[in-house]
Design an enzyme around this catalytic site. Sequence first.
Site, PDB file in Angstrom:
ATOM      1  N   GLU A 193       0.881  -1.171   0.000  1.00  0.00           N
ATOM      2  CA  GLU A 193       0.000   0.000   0.000  1.00  0.00           C
ATOM      3  C   GLU A 193       0.909   1.209   0.000  1.00  0.00           C
ATOM      4  OE1 GLU A 193      -3.208   0.516  -0.078  1.00  0.00           O
ATOM      5  OE2 GLU A 193      -3.827  -1.578  -0.028  1.00  0.00           O
ATOM      6  N   CYS A 227      -2.272   8.739   3.941  1.00  0.00           N
ATOM      7  CA  CYS A 227      -2.098   8.495   2.504  1.00  0.00           C
ATOM      8  C   CYS A 227      -3.377   8.836   1.758  1.00  0.00           C
ATOM      9  CB  CYS A 227      -1.646   7.071   2.227  1.00  0.00           C
ATOM     10  SG  CYS A 227      -2.593   5.841   3.077  1.00  0.00           S
TER      11      CYS A 227
END
Length: 575
Positions: A193, A227
């Site tokens: 990720e 993020c």
Amino acid sequence: METALAAATRWDADPATRAEVLNKAADLYETHLGPFFALLAREAGKTLMDCQGELREAVDFLRYYASRIPTLDRPARGIFTCISPWNFPLAIFTGQIAGGALAAGNGVLAKPAEQTGLIACEAAKLLHQAGVPREVLQLLPGDGPPTVGGAALTGGDARVNGVAFTGSTETAQIIRRAMAEHMSPDAPPLIAETGGLNAMIVDSTALPEQAVADVLASSFQSAGQRCSALRCLYVQDDIADGFLEMLKGAMAELKQGDPWDISTDLGPVIDQEAFESIAGYAAGREVLVANAAPNGGKFIPPTAISVKGINDLEREVFGPILHVARFKAEDLDRVIDDINWRGYGLTFGLHTRIDDRVQHVADQLQVGNMYVNRNQIGAVVGSQPFGGEGLSGTGPPKAGGPPDYLNRFCVDDRPRAEAPPDSPRMDLTDVTVALAQVTPPPGVVTTQDLPGPTGELNRLTTLPPRQPFLCMGPGNAAQDQAKAVEAAGGGQAVLADRLPAHHLENIHEIGGGVIWWGGDDGTAREIVQALAARPGAILPLVTGTPRADHVLAERHLCVDTTASGGNAELLAANA
Ligand code: ADP
């Protein structure tokens, strides 16, 4: 490594016991909230609201994955190295190790971020206390490269059976190359990720008061160190002046300071290095709004910078910096193209009152998580499975949701195809590429509404990605692979009979990955090395039967269905 191997590599407790232990850990986490909050505030600079969200998410991961254990039908892979970031030092750390790797029964080497080792230590203690054997979960706190032994724990040692990583796109690519260098026969997966350049579009029908509040939460909560955070806001020209005035006023109300103070909205950034890099970035740009920073501490004030569009963003700036662009109504599709063109695909926000527009934008944008008429952060486990595509990660599967994230932590079904007798080893110097397109009917494969609070729609859609898999056989196996891609739900397959590995770099059509069933590990390694040498998204080598989660894209749409207000006059005009 030897301790993990001595413990038979895997967590050999039966599934019911593993679920019980993870649920017990969840209970321990909850009763331990005081020490966790104190550590999160002091070591990671988290505000109390963020501490609460973080603990909630960690506990949700434990319980959610525990509940998925009975659905597993294949054994664990072996030893997983799990490398986590500092920005969710409890939730992501727990999601990777306990949620993914341990739930599936793997042994885990857990490498938390160097900035947040104490939080990880506290979490590991509770997991051990709950019943995870010590040799099954080993904590390796410390700086990145030295702690993983150069690359020993990220694939440099063939005894590592998989890596789960959350962090920067650059580090993911370094790990990928290290894994390719020393790849073991079972092609250990890298589940990564990474970052994003997340955008939001606010059109002229939106309710400005609501959109401004959601921009603030998306950009500045956690000091922008998520993020999922909003990086580039597009406001429709017709409302931009008033909207930006309101945004400026709202930003002035944000309180920055000691995260332990309950009235604080955002705290400092993580460390001196981050502070200098973000402050340097903001200096010399056309600043629309910048609050005053409090004295002392590593405080970057909430800042809005004027840009023409997302192409002005050189990189992901991981702090409270919002870029703001204006767009003309007729240029909406160009804006969407620009966002897609950057190649990231994590989160996206849209504020509009026009239903057709929601559909239009959702159909065009290549992002993993899209949010409508709300903020674009804080994905909830089980309701909003989270994860990006392209440069943002190797998903699907997304974390924290169906279909089955846990599958990636289990061994693959492995068909083995013998190379045809006339070419016992794949000839990687001969350029003969047989191209055959297998194009399934385009469109949505499945749509599933997930549970969530009243007033919120959470819809998970799986659909064929635009780009194909390369089926490399050997030999006639390529035909079977193409059929398997189709059977798994779609995508396209390109058949390549003989292909020099270095040519993989130049075949831009391979967006899905490569399928190879040869027993010849030298070739497999060459393929992985060629894939790792490609710039851009991390593509897998699939050595088993491709499953739905290999070949499909997964998109999540979250809509605040209670959103009201907005410019009704424009709505009528649009109709
Ligand atoms: P960030 O910029 O958010 O710190 P990084 O990608 O540098 O992101 O860090 C995420 C995690 O990766 C941390 O645990 C860090 O220690 C680790 N890490 C950094 N470099 C490497 C490397 N070369 N190999 C393995 N892990 C690394």
